[in-house]
Design an enzyme around this catalytic site. Structure first.
Site, PDB file in Angstrom:
ATOM      1  N   GLU A  54       6.162 -10.787  -1.891  1.00 47.63           N
ATOM      2  CA  GLU A  54       4.808 -10.551  -1.374  1.00 47.63           C
ATOM      3  C   GLU A  54       3.752 -10.827  -2.444  1.00 47.63           C
ATOM      4  OE1 GLU A  54       5.123  -6.547   0.275  1.00 47.63           O
ATOM      5  OE2 GLU A  54       5.864  -7.381   2.157  1.00 47.63           O
ATOM      6  N   ASP A  60      12.256  -3.602   6.900  1.00 46.94           N
ATOM      7  CA  ASP A  60      11.171  -2.895   6.202  1.00 46.94           C
ATOM      8  C   ASP A  60      10.940  -1.492   6.760  1.00 46.94           C
ATOM      9  OD1 ASP A  60       9.144  -2.424   4.462  1.00 46.94           O
ATOM     10  OD2 ASP A  60       7.757  -3.903   5.276  1.00 46.94           O
ATOM     11  N   GLU A 117       4.798   5.051   6.736  1.00 49.22           N
ATOM     12  CA  GLU A 117       4.100   3.815   7.088  1.00 49.22           C
ATOM     13  C   GLU A 117       4.364   3.377   8.530  1.00 49.22           C
ATOM     14  OE1 GLU A 117       5.037   0.527   4.517  1.00 49.22           O
ATOM     15  OE2 GLU A 117       3.819  -0.879   5.671  1.00 49.22           O
TER      16      GLU A 117
HETATM   17  C1  GCU Z   1       5.885  -2.954   2.987  1.00 51.52           C
HETATM   18  C2  GCU Z   1       4.504  -2.402   2.864  1.00 51.52           C
HETATM   19  C3  GCU Z   1       3.801  -2.907   1.644  1.00 51.52           C
HETATM   20  C4  GCU Z   1       4.686  -2.677   0.416  1.00 51.52           C
HETATM   21  C5  GCU Z   1       6.044  -3.291   0.638  1.00 51.52           C
HETATM   22  C6  GCU Z   1       7.029  -2.991  -0.475  1.00 51.52           C
HETATM   23  O1  GCU Z   1       5.828  -4.334   3.263  1.00 51.52           O
HETATM   24  O2  GCU Z   1       3.750  -2.725   4.010  1.00 51.52           O
HETATM   25  O3  GCU Z   1       2.573  -2.232   1.535  1.00 51.52           O
HETATM   26  O4  GCU Z   1       4.084  -3.222  -0.699  1.00 51.52           O
HETATM   27  O5  GCU Z   1       6.599  -2.768   1.802  1.00 51.52           O
HETATM   28  O6  GCU Z   1       7.971  -2.251  -0.221  1.00 51.52           O
HETATM   29  O7  GCU Z   1       6.910  -3.499  -1.562  1.00 51.52           O
END
Ligand code: GCU
Length: 712
Positions: A317, A396, A424
């Site tokens: 990400e 996730d 979340e």
């Molecule tokens: C999810 C979450 C993110 C977080 C990511 C992670 O995608 O939405 O906010 O950074 O998990 O576990 O790194």
């Protein structure tokens, strides 16, 4: 402290704190003063030395000051006692009754033990005549023993109570805070935080409320947690500096948490040698990079000798990682591990690595496969002080997912299981969603098939070789710590499961209820206990009923992930699709015709998941794309199941709210009001989920509800 040195500690005895000084400034959660009544009304002797023994002494002194008991620290004179908390190695006391109790404890240990020591954190609890005795080999064990006594309340003094030996099954029981130091323009002060601001940081600076951090450490220790990372895994520019220029901020937190046996870890950016060190590369094979990590880490340990280690999210990400340099994750993790090894630190290297620029048109790329594809070829290549931290499911933190196959595929690697206490995807602490039963299912799952080792066994490892349990924290600067007061139960449950992943989540909930809502503090303890169980026990399944069906996942509002957004991610790059069309729904992850994800499991489950006939109902749409008329094992069709569960789910939430109303006047009004307000929102939100999901599938499929209920 031995007997000779004890006289000057007399002032600790009988000291009354001034009125009201130990009133909590925030909600007391599972450590209200009342929980200490049984202990605080007794005569307690603490014997031993060390920072954590002092913590024990402090706890007991406060309890005794409040409830009229007495406390002695290694007295050099004879006293009558009801409770002895002693280190085994501490010298003899000139006190026959105490020595007899210690001897009885030793004898019990021989009887029930397997000849092993109690370890760094274990303890023995036994009754010796009229005395309750707790023995430990190390100060941390004494602290955990104290909290065990508190948890047991009156039962700790039951003459018939047989001796018990406790040792944590997992060496590292860790919380990850996704707290930002500087407020992130999109994610705010705490990423995926639903409990206000950060306990640690505010607007780019340390918050400086050390009393609250101490109180937090106390709560965590009482649940069993012994490690914490204090900044987000997504490391921004300000956060990166914690490793070097702003190390003092971390040292300050470590100093406050140390007396509760909690070690501090830090999330670092893989690009640190470039961002902080001014090097031209962060290539893990570059000598200058290795030297930079080694020197920087040495510096960290000079400042914080018991520093826990690093947490890293790399190549995920948008975070930097070894892929930039053509290296793999073992190369990346090992360079940090090498720097930490001489100091006893570990690196938690996250396996949450996937392509977040996927093309929704391409049905062959499967985000669920990613962690396995990236990491399993590296098994055996990670240094001994690398813990590969694996999200419990392949996607996730969904309300329902299969257990990640990575956990069964890396026998030569220390694996930690990562849970998400912050809600979340499970109602964001506006919905009641007690996650204990879900985590219990995950931990009891047998990835090699029935009768085989469990996920708990993987986290434990052989001879403590496992990576332990890690969870994303759900706490903030909220008055109740967790926004929703009942979400405290999730944090408590995590700590207890990390101490012993084989504990029954319902029994843990029972503990949490009687500590947080002490029977002596309510007019009708039976009603309070029963009602809380009725509301919480099945709340995760209720949440599942009114959200995404049959394991298909997501369907959440994009970005904030709260509330329904059925097609919210369907045509995006994030790789979380449900593929609903007029004929059917679900993701084909079979080996035969789908993405092949099912084949990542050991043979037993690979076979079970491969076919819609053998796949468990609750995961059907995770593994298969099926027609709406497909008949589940339950006998219902998929479409009728969707309608039924969504109607039922909302009805269950309405019942929860009615049940909660019966507690009005029975419990702390502030807790009552906060929960009542959140239940109103839960009813609203669940109704929205129900109506959107039902309308969506009715419009796609054209199949009416066989019971003729209103669908829009
Ligand atoms: C999810 C979450 C993110 C977080 C990511 C992670 O995608 O939405 O906010 O950074 O998990 O576990 O790194």
């Amino acid at each position: 402290m031995n007997a000779e040195g004890s006289a000057d500690l007399e002032q600790l005895v009988f000291t009354e704190e001034p009125e009201g000084t130990d009133e909590p400034r925030v909600h007391a959660a599972w450590l209200p003063p009342e929980a200490f009544r049984a202990l605080g009304a007794r005569r307690v002797l603490v014997h031993g030395q060390g920072m954590l023994v002092d913590t024990v002494l402090d706890e007991v002194s406060r309890a005794c000051a409040r409830y009229g008991g007495r406390v002695w620290h290694s007295p050099s004179w004879d006293v009558d006692v009801d409770v002895v908390l002693a280190l085994r190695g501490a010298g003899e006391l000139p006190n026959p009754a105490v020595e007899a109790a210690r001897a009885a404890g030793e004898a019990a240990l021989v009887e029930i033990g397997d000849g092993e020591t109690l370890g760094d954190e274990g303890f023995l609890l036994a009754r010796a005549g009229e005395v309750t005795v707790v023995l430990a080999d190390a100060p941390a064990g004494l602290l955990y023993g104290l909290f065990h006594v508190v948890r047991l309340c009156a039962a700790a003094y039951d003459p018939a109570r047989p001796p018990e030996r406790h040792r944590p099954a997992l060496r590292r029981r860790m919380l990850n805070h996704w707290d930002n130091v500087a407020v992130h323009p999109v994610m705010g002060q705490v990423e995926r935080g639903y409990a206000g601001g950060s306990i640690f940081w505010r607007d780019g600076r340390p918050r400086g409320d050390l009393a609250r951090i101490r109180e937090y450490g106390r709560l965590l220790a009482a649940s069993g947690v012994n490690a914490i990372s204090v900044n987000n895994v997504n490391v921004g520019r300000t956060e990166a500096l914690l490793l070097t220029d702003r190390l003092g901020d971390i040292a300050e937190i470590a100093d406050v948490l140390r007396p509760y046996g909690i070690r501090v870890h830090l999330s670092v950016t893989f690009a640190a040698p470039v961002v902080l060190g001014g090097l031209s590369t962060a290539d893990p094979m570059d000598e200058a990079v290795r030297a930079w990590w080694a020197a920087t880490t040495r510096n960290v340990y000079e400042r914080i000798p018991d520093f826990g280690g690093y947490v890293v999210k790399a190549d995920s990400e948008g975070q930097p990682g070894p892929f930039t340099y053509g290296r793999d994750h073992a190369d990346g993790a090992n360079v940090l591990a090498e720097a930490l090894a001489p100091h006893g630190g570990v690196v938690h290297w996250r396996a949450f690595v996937y392509n977040h620029h996927q093309d929704w048109r391409d049905r062959s790329t499967d985000r669920a496969r990613a962690a396995y594809d990236h990491f399993t070829p590296l098994d055996g290549r990670f240094r001994a002080n690398v813990v590969v931290q694996v999200k419990f499911g392949p996607v996730d933190f969904q309300t329902r997912e299969p257990v990640s196959p990575v956990l069964a595929a890396m026998p030569a690697t220390r694996l930690a299981v990562e849970l998400q206490v912050t809600q979340e995807y499970t109602g964001q602490q506006r919905h009641v969603c007690h996650l204990g039963p879900w985590w219990g299912e995950v931990l009891r799952f047998e990835p090699w098939g029935p009768g085989g080792r469990t996920i708990a066994d993987v986290a434990t490892g052989v001879a403590e070789s496992g990576g332990g349990l890690v969870a994303v924290a759900n706490t903030g600067d909220d008055l109740f710590w967790t926004g929703h007061p009942l979400a405290q139960a999730n944090l408590y449950t995590f700590g207890r499961l990390a101490w012993d992943p084989r504990l029954d989540p319902t029994a843990i909930l029972d503990e949490w209820i009687s500590l947080t809502f002490p029977p002596s503090a309510t007019a009708d303890p039976e009603l309070v206990g029963r009602t809380l169980h009725e509301i919480l026990d099945d709340s995760w399944r209720t949440y599942e009923r009114y959200t995404a069906p049959l394991g298909v996942g997501f369907m959440v509002h994009p970005g904030d992930h709260y509330g329904p957004g059925i097609d919210g991610y369907e045509y995006t790059r994030w790789g979380t699709y449900h593929f609903a069309d007029r004929d059917g729904v679900g993701v084909d992850r079979s080996r035969a015709s789908g993405t092949g994800f099912a084949a990542q499991y050991p043979p037993y489950w690979a076979q079970v998941y491969e076919s819609p006939e053998s796949c468990p109902d609750e995961l059907l749409l995770f593994f298969h794309h099926v027609p709406y008329e497909h008949v589940l094992h339950s006998g219902s069709t998929v479409i009728q199941h969707i309608y039924d569960t969504h109607f039922t789910g909302v009805e269950e939430v309405a019942v929860m709210r009615r049940r909660w109303q019966t507690l009005n006047g029975m419990i702390d009004p502030a807790v009552y009001e906060r929960v009542a307000e959140r239940l109103d929102e839960q009813v609203r939100s669940a109704t929205e989920w129900r109506d959107q999901v039902n309308a969506y599938f009715f419009r796609k499929s054209g199949v009416p509800d066989e019971r003729g209920r209103t669908i829009y």
